[in-house]
Design a protein around this motif. Structure first.
Motif, PDB file in Angstrom:
ATOM      1  N   GLU A  46       0.839  -1.198   0.000  1.00 56.26           N
ATOM      2  CA  GLU A  46       0.000   0.000   0.000  1.00 56.26           C
ATOM      3  C   GLU A  46       0.871   1.244   0.000  1.00 56.26           C
ATOM      4  N   THR A  47       0.523   2.185  -0.893  1.00 62.15           N
ATOM      5  CA  THR A  47       1.189   3.483  -0.923  1.00 62.15           C
ATOM      6  C   THR A  47       0.124   4.572  -0.854  1.00 62.15           C
ATOM      7  N   GLU A  48       0.571   5.806  -0.729  1.00 62.17           N
ATOM      8  CA  GLU A  48      -0.362   6.933  -0.657  1.00 62.17           C
ATOM      9  C   GLU A  48      -0.653   7.543  -2.021  1.00 62.17           C
ATOM     10  N   THR A  49       0.194   7.254  -3.020  1.00 62.24           N
ATOM     11  CA  THR A  49      -0.015   7.820  -4.351  1.00 62.24           C
ATOM     12  C   THR A  49       0.253   6.782  -5.427  1.00 62.24           C
ATOM     13  N   MET A  50      -0.314   7.031  -6.596  1.00 61.62           N
ATOM     14  CA  MET A  50      -0.061   6.157  -7.741  1.00 61.62           C
ATOM     15  C   MET A  50       1.399   6.246  -8.157  1.00 61.62           C
ATOM     16  N   ASP A  51       1.988   7.432  -8.089  1.00 58.85           N
ATOM     17  CA  ASP A  51       3.406   7.568  -8.443  1.00 58.85           C
ATOM     18  C   ASP A  51       4.287   6.680  -7.577  1.00 58.85           C
ATOM     19  N   GLU A  52       4.009   6.631  -6.272  1.00 55.48           N
ATOM     20  CA  GLU A  52       4.791   5.757  -5.382  1.00 55.48           C
ATOM     21  C   GLU A  52       4.615   4.287  -5.769  1.00 55.48           C
ATOM     22  N   ALA A  53       3.383   3.901  -6.061  1.00 55.65           N
ATOM     23  CA  ALA A  53       3.109   2.511  -6.430  1.00 55.65           C
ATOM     24  C   ALA A  53       3.841   2.135  -7.712  1.00 55.65           C
ATOM     25  N   LEU A  54       3.767   2.999  -8.706  1.00 58.29           N
ATOM     26  CA  LEU A  54       4.435   2.716  -9.974  1.00 58.29           C
ATOM     27  C   LEU A  54       5.950   2.712  -9.825  1.00 58.29           C
ATOM     28  N   SER A  55       6.461   3.530  -8.917  1.00 57.01           N
ATOM     29  CA  SER A  55       7.896   3.550  -8.656  1.00 57.01           C
ATOM     30  C   SER A  55       8.370   2.204  -8.092  1.00 57.01           C
ATOM     31  N   ILE A  56       7.593   1.623  -7.193  1.00 57.35           N
ATOM     32  CA  ILE A  56       7.933   0.303  -6.637  1.00 57.35           C
ATOM     33  C   ILE A  56       7.941  -0.750  -7.742  1.00 57.35           C
ATOM     34  N   ILE A  57       6.935  -0.731  -8.609  1.00 59.05           N
ATOM     35  CA  ILE A  57       6.869  -1.696  -9.711  1.00 59.05           C
ATOM     36  C   ILE A  57       8.078  -1.523 -10.632  1.00 59.05           C
ATOM     37  N   LYS A  58       8.418  -0.282 -10.940  1.00 57.83           N
ATOM     38  CA  LYS A  58       9.567  -0.009 -11.810  1.00 57.83           C
ATOM     39  C   LYS A  58      10.871  -0.495 -11.171  1.00 57.83           C
TER      40      LYS A  58
END
Length: 104
Positions: A46-58
């Motif tokens: 779980e993250t607070e933003t979509m940017d954080e989530a996509l950064s983890i995937i990247k």
């Protein structure tokens, strides 16, 4: 906002056992400090933003890319404004409805 992500990522060109590759990703997630749960079929975080989530995937992909010629991934998102800590709360909500004691 809460961005719940369920994903799996692993190389398909490294044989039957890929846990050494998956462990690279889990170590990165653990060191990031975000809440997560490892499951037998993937990982939920779980993250607070979509940017954080996509950064983890990247970052997960970048850990495999140097020595893996083929990487498989599946990703699901559940995005909800005005909420947080859903990694825990969603489970507690279902357990309450089942009449189970809520673990603290």
């Amino acid at each position: 906002m809460s961005v719940l992500v369920e994903f799996a990522m692993f190389p398909t060109d490294k044989g039957e056992s890929v846990s050494s590759y998956v462990s690279r990703i889990i170590k990165m997630i653990d060191e990031s400090g975000i809440p997560y749960r490892l499951t037998p079929m993937g990982t939920v975080f779980e993250t607070e933003t979509m940017d954080e989530a996509l950064s983890i995937i990247k970052k997960a992909y970048e850990l495999l890319e140097p020595d893996c010629n083929r990487v498989y991934s599946v990703v699901k998102f559940d995005i909800r404004k005005g909420r947080s800590n859903r990694l825990e709360q969603k489970i507690r909500s279902v357990e309450r409805k089942l009449g189970k004691e809520v673990k603290k």
